[in-house]
Design an enzyme around this catalytic site. Structure first.
Site, PDB file in Angstrom:
ATOM      1  N   CYS A   1       0.823  -1.184   0.000  1.00 22.50           N
ATOM      2  CA  CYS A   1       0.000   0.000   0.000  1.00 22.50           C
ATOM      3  C   CYS A   1       0.876   1.260   0.000  1.00 22.50           C
ATOM      4  CB  CYS A   1      -0.945   0.084   1.191  1.00 22.50           C
ATOM      5  SG  CYS A   1      -2.047  -1.314   1.316  1.00 22.50           S
TER       6      CYS A   1
ATOM      7  N   ARG B   1       3.964  -0.530  -4.742  1.00 27.84           N
ATOM      8  CA  ARG B   1       3.681  -0.977  -3.380  1.00 27.84           C
ATOM      9  C   ARG B   1       2.379  -1.779  -3.294  1.00 27.84           C
ATOM     10  NH1 ARG B   1       6.754   1.777   0.246  1.00 27.84           N
ATOM     11  NH2 ARG B   1       5.350   1.170   1.911  1.00 27.84           N
TER      12      ARG B   1
ATOM     13  N   TRP C   1      -2.659  -2.990  -1.708  1.00 23.13           N
ATOM     14  CA  TRP C   1      -2.347  -4.414  -1.857  1.00 23.13           C
ATOM     15  C   TRP C   1      -3.169  -5.085  -0.767  1.00 23.13           C
ATOM     16  CZ3 TRP C   1      -0.255  -8.553   0.890  1.00 23.13           C
ATOM     17  CH2 TRP C   1       0.175  -9.640   0.126  1.00 23.13           C
TER      18      TRP C   1
ATOM     19  N   ASN D   1      -1.525   2.686   5.471  1.00 22.36           N
ATOM     20  CA  ASN D   1      -0.596   1.651   5.019  1.00 22.36           C
ATOM     21  C   ASN D   1      -0.131   0.920   6.266  1.00 22.36           C
ATOM     22  OD1 ASN D   1       1.467   0.110   3.869  1.00 22.36           O
ATOM     23  ND2 ASN D   1       2.948   1.775   4.025  1.00 22.36           N
ATOM     24  N   GLY D   2      -0.393  -0.394   6.340  1.00 21.54           N
ATOM     25  CA  GLY D   2      -0.009  -1.168   7.516  1.00 21.54           C
ATOM     26  C   GLY D   2      -1.128  -2.108   7.893  1.00 21.54           C
TER      27      GLY D   2
ATOM     28  N   GLU E   1      18.380 -17.108  -7.117  1.00 21.82           N
ATOM     29  CA  GLU E   1      17.898 -15.805  -7.587  1.00 21.82           C
ATOM     30  C   GLU E   1      17.381 -15.888  -9.026  1.00 21.82           C
ATOM     31  OE1 GLU E   1      17.038 -13.278  -6.199  1.00 21.82           O
ATOM     32  OE2 GLU E   1      17.108 -11.638  -7.629  1.00 21.82           O
TER      33      GLU E   1
ATOM     34  N   LYS F   1      13.621 -14.932 -10.124  1.00 22.69           N
ATOM     35  CA  LYS F   1      13.354 -13.893 -11.134  1.00 22.69           C
ATOM     36  C   LYS F   1      12.401 -14.434 -12.193  1.00 22.69           C
ATOM     37  CE  LYS F   1      14.206 -11.162  -9.659  1.00 22.69           C
ATOM     38  NZ  LYS F   1      14.637 -10.558  -8.464  1.00 22.69           N
TER      39      LYS F   1
ATOM     40  N   GLU G   1       8.728 -15.275 -10.745  1.00 23.69           N
ATOM     41  CA  GLU G   1       7.884 -14.177 -10.251  1.00 23.69           C
ATOM     42  C   GLU G   1       7.323 -13.301 -11.374  1.00 23.69           C
ATOM     43  OE1 GLU G   1       9.711 -11.379  -7.497  1.00 23.69           O
ATOM     44  OE2 GLU G   1      11.633 -11.499  -8.526  1.00 23.69           O
TER      45      GLU G   1
ATOM     46  N   HIS H   1      18.514 -36.648  -5.458  1.00 22.09           N
ATOM     47  CA  HIS H   1      17.866 -37.192  -4.256  1.00 22.09           C
ATOM     48  C   HIS H   1      16.362 -36.946  -4.278  1.00 22.09           C
ATOM     49  CE1 HIS H   1      21.694 -38.295  -2.576  1.00 22.09           C
ATOM     50  NE2 HIS H   1      22.149 -37.086  -2.872  1.00 22.09           N
TER      51      HIS H   1
ATOM     52  N   LYS I   1       6.110  -4.853  -3.992  1.00 21.04           N
ATOM     53  CA  LYS I   1       7.550  -4.730  -3.806  1.00 21.04           C
ATOM     54  C   LYS I   1       7.935  -4.706  -2.343  1.00 21.04           C
ATOM     55  CE  LYS I   1      11.549  -2.494  -5.601  1.00 21.04           C
ATOM     56  NZ  LYS I   1      12.040  -3.793  -6.102  1.00 21.04           N
TER      57      LYS I   1
HETATM   58  C1  G6P Z   1       9.402  -8.656  -1.890  1.00 20.50           C
HETATM   59  C2  G6P Z   1      10.021  -8.259  -3.216  1.00 20.50           C
HETATM   60  C3  G6P Z   1      11.375  -8.945  -3.390  1.00 20.50           C
HETATM   61  C4  G6P Z   1      12.280  -8.626  -2.213  1.00 20.50           C
HETATM   62  C5  G6P Z   1      11.621  -9.013  -0.886  1.00 20.50           C
HETATM   63  C6  G6P Z   1      12.397  -8.466   0.294  1.00 20.50           C
HETATM   64  O1  G6P Z   1       9.009  -9.978  -1.928  1.00 20.50           O
HETATM   65  O2  G6P Z   1       9.171  -8.587  -4.288  1.00 20.50           O
HETATM   66  O3  G6P Z   1      11.984  -8.497  -4.581  1.00 20.50           O
HETATM   67  O4  G6P Z   1      13.485  -9.299  -2.363  1.00 20.50           O
HETATM   68  O5  G6P Z   1      10.303  -8.454  -0.807  1.00 20.50           O
HETATM   69  O6  G6P Z   1      12.304  -7.066   0.255  1.00 20.50           O
HETATM   70  P1  G6P Z   1      13.335  -6.087   0.917  1.00 20.50           P
HETATM   71  O7  G6P Z   1      12.779  -4.727   0.665  1.00 20.50           O
HETATM   72  O8  G6P Z   1      13.364  -6.436   2.373  1.00 20.50           O
HETATM   73  O9  G6P Z   1      14.653  -6.312   0.265  1.00 20.50           O
END
Ligand code: G6P
Length: 607
Positions: A2, A27, A75, A101-102, A481, A485, A488, A504, A602
């Site tokens: 949010c 957000r 969100w 927001n929260g 990673e 990527k 997602e 395994h 994000k």
């Molecule tokens: C969300 C984002 C990721 C990020 C993670 C941790 O899931 O989509 O890209 O790595 O949060 O976020 P931060 O702000 O703590 O790095």
């Protein structure tokens, strides 16, 4: 999660609010709303869906008159995305409008109490209790009402509140959710993040927990909960406005991928002086480092993946045991952390709820906390003993790229710094590391040149149902990673496995034509990974190998991506690039919403 904005000035508020929300859509983007005071009345407009729907509904804000307003992009947590669950929420009389927001943790108890007092709820959200609480406690003084409200609610919040009795001001507060104030001339702003107001001003106040802000068009006053005025320092943001714009790129993600050499340089340069790493921002002394029993690295998502790299390199260089733990697990596993331990928290946003809470657990155990953070003045940065800022600039795409790369860079620098203090590396090795570190931005730029090949490979494989990533050691860390990527943003199922572990169990999923992306950049383990590649090709897998120019995968892999040779310790910074690009181009081929993938946000400020 949010985003909130607020504006007061002489211009029409609604278009400015919508413009600000556009910058905060990263957000959350399942619904949006604005509320503006006009002729002593609050007019709220909300819409389920992307901000563009609200824009259309309001003629880009032009249909909503008034010069004081608040806005929100959501969100969903409590209540599905819908018009009615969108913010702002209004009190029954329409006197108050609230954006939040929260999460209000005790909202059920408050809601039941308010219902018993005759208040009517229209939404399923936790936020609506705040609007009604304002109404309940308001006896003619908004500040008194605010103090009572924040005394009653538990949880996290950044709030923007309009009251129709105060058409020439609005009020805001925060606790554990971000809030900044933008100071303009004849106009003032609030926002969850500076990008939302950068177009209007660079002068900001970072608001601390429990500080209450009263904004008028010509003045901003900040108070503590005893109604005493707090002196705030003006901070000036030096980001370029273009840093938060797409600037001709199709997506923020590709722009941010391209920005990585520059971002890495910005992380390194201020901390290299006369061939030595200078961490002015860290108070950890040589004796502190020597006294460390153990290091924990705690984070979520991609930041956690940086921690996995960190474990390999710190242990190798410093010979200190390192445990990398997912923050949401660390919080509840009763970790054996002591005052002799260092807890490194990594977070781009600095506001991820689980990382922040894990940090508090570490502090409760007496450990020292060093955080690696991108957003200046964020909650995690504020709560840490030491902060190393990554200086990546604003990152807008939900899928992180440049923040990940700069976090890695800090991790290298910290490892070299500590190894030097511990004398676990020689002065010759130290010098070599510094020389190689300085070359890193150039090598990343070189690696980025291979876009055409990656786009071609993406066009071949974008129809896959499942893709596996394998690697050993640092290559395994980067596989994690690469796999994240891809999944997602492209919604293709993907798993990353330590190459030796696949047999395994998971190897049973390999069948004719399954794509396996095999990372084999490390010299020492190249042959071992090749054996694992054979195991999957024998079972029908198509292999896309990723290695350095020092090796050849001819006859081993069906396709090969080659990256420049580099200091083995820094190879993750290069090997991740083709994987970011692969995820990007696959998602582009599939027509996915790359910067705003479904269900994601994000910044994750809920558990
Ligand atoms: C969300 C984002 C990721 C990020 C993670 C941790 O899931 O989509 O890209 O790595 O949060 O976020 P931060 O702000 O703590 O790095």
């Amino acid at each position: 999660m949010c985003g909130i904005v607020g504006y007061i000035g002489s211009e029409q508020a609604a278009p400015i609010l919508l413009e600000g929300l556009e910058k905060l859509e990263y957000r959350g983007y399942d619904s949006a709303g604005i509320a503006v005071i006009n002729n002593g009345e609050i007019n709220a407009r909300k819409a389920k869906g992307r901000l563009s729907v609200l824009k259309e509904k309001t003629n880009s804000g032009k249909d909503v008159p008034g010069v004081t307003g608040i806005g929100h992009t959501r969100w969903a947590t409590h209540g599905e995305p819908s018009d009615v669950n969108s913010h702002p929420h209004l009190s029954n009389s329409g006197r108050f409008a609230v954006v939040h927001n929260g999460i209000i943790e005790n909202y059920m108890a408050l809601k039941n109490r308010l219902i018993s007092k005759g208040f009517e709820f229209t939404s399923e959200t936790d936020t609506e209790v705040i609007a009604h609480l304002f109404e309940y406690y308001y006896k003619g003084d908004i500040m008194d009402a605010m103090i009572k409200v924040i005394d009653r609610v538990e949880g996290s919040y950044a709030l923007g509140v309009l009251c129709s009795d105060y058409p020439d001001s609005f009020i805001a507060v925060r606790k554990a959710s971000p809030l900044i104030v933008g100071l303009g001339s004849g106009e003032n702003f609030i926002a969850s993040d500076v990008t939302a107001i950068l177009k209007h001003t660079r002068d900001i106040y970072y608001i601390e927990d429990n500080e209450i802000v009263v904004l008028t068009k010509d003045d901003v006053k900040v108070y503590n909960i005893d109604k005493e005025e707090v002196e705030k320092e003006v901070s000036t943001v030096d980001w370029d406005v273009s840093a938060a714009e797409k600037g001709g790129y199709e997506h923020f993600m590709i722009k941010e991928i391209e920005e990585q050499p520059k971002a890495i340089r910005a992380t390194i340069s201020p901390r290299l002086k006369d061939g030595r790493i200078v961490l002015d921002d860290v108070s950890l002394t040589k004796d502190d480092i020597k006294g460390l029993r153990k290091i924990f690295i705690v984070a979520c998502g991609s930041a956690y993946h940086v921690g996995v790299v960190g474990k390999y390199i710190i242990e190798k260089m410093c010979r200190i045991p390192v445990e990398t733990v997912i923050a949401s697990e660390f919080r509840y596993c009763d970790p054996i952390v002591t005052k002799d331990d260092l807890v490194i928290v990594i977070s781009q946003s600095g506001e991820t709820a689980d990382s922040l809470e894990a940090l508090k657990v570490a502090k409760d155990h007496g450990a020292r906390v060093l955080s690696i953070v991108n957003v200046v003045g964020s909650a995690i940065a504020n709560a840490s003993d030491d902060v190393i800022y990554t200086w990546a600039g604003p990152e807008i795409a939900v899928a992180t790229t440049k923040a990940y790369s700069t976090q890695l860079t800090v991790m290298y620098m910290l490892s070299i710094y500590m190894a030097d203090k511990l004398s676990t590396i020689t002065s010759g090795q130290y010098k070599q590391y510094i020389d190689d570190l300085e070359k890193l931005p150039e090598l990343v730029a070189e690696t980025l040149k291979n876009k055409d090949q990656i786009a071609y490979l993406a066009s071949k494989f974008y129809n896959c149902h499942s893709i596996f990533f394998i690697g050993r050691n640092l290559d395994y860390a980067v596989s994690l990673e690469g796999s994240l990527k891809l999944k997602e943003i492209s919604y293709i199922h993907s798993e990353a496995y330590a190459a030796g572990e696949l047999k395994h169990g998971t190897i049973s999923l390999i069948e004719d034509g399954t794509l396996v992306i095999a990372l084999a950049t490390g010299k020492e383990l190249f042959d071992k990974t090749v054996s694992n590649i054979k195991e999957v090709t024998t079972r029908g897998a198509v292999v896309l190998g990723l290695t350095t120019e020092e090796h050849s995968m001819t006859g081993i892999a069906d396709y090969t991506i080659t990256i420049p040779a580099a200091n083995p310790m820094f190879l993750p910074s290069l090997s991740v690039i083709p994987l970011q690009l692969f995820g990007y181009y696959v998602a582009a081929q599939k027509g996915c919403d790359i910067d705003k993938p479904r269900n994601l946000a994000k910044s994750v400020t809920v558990e």
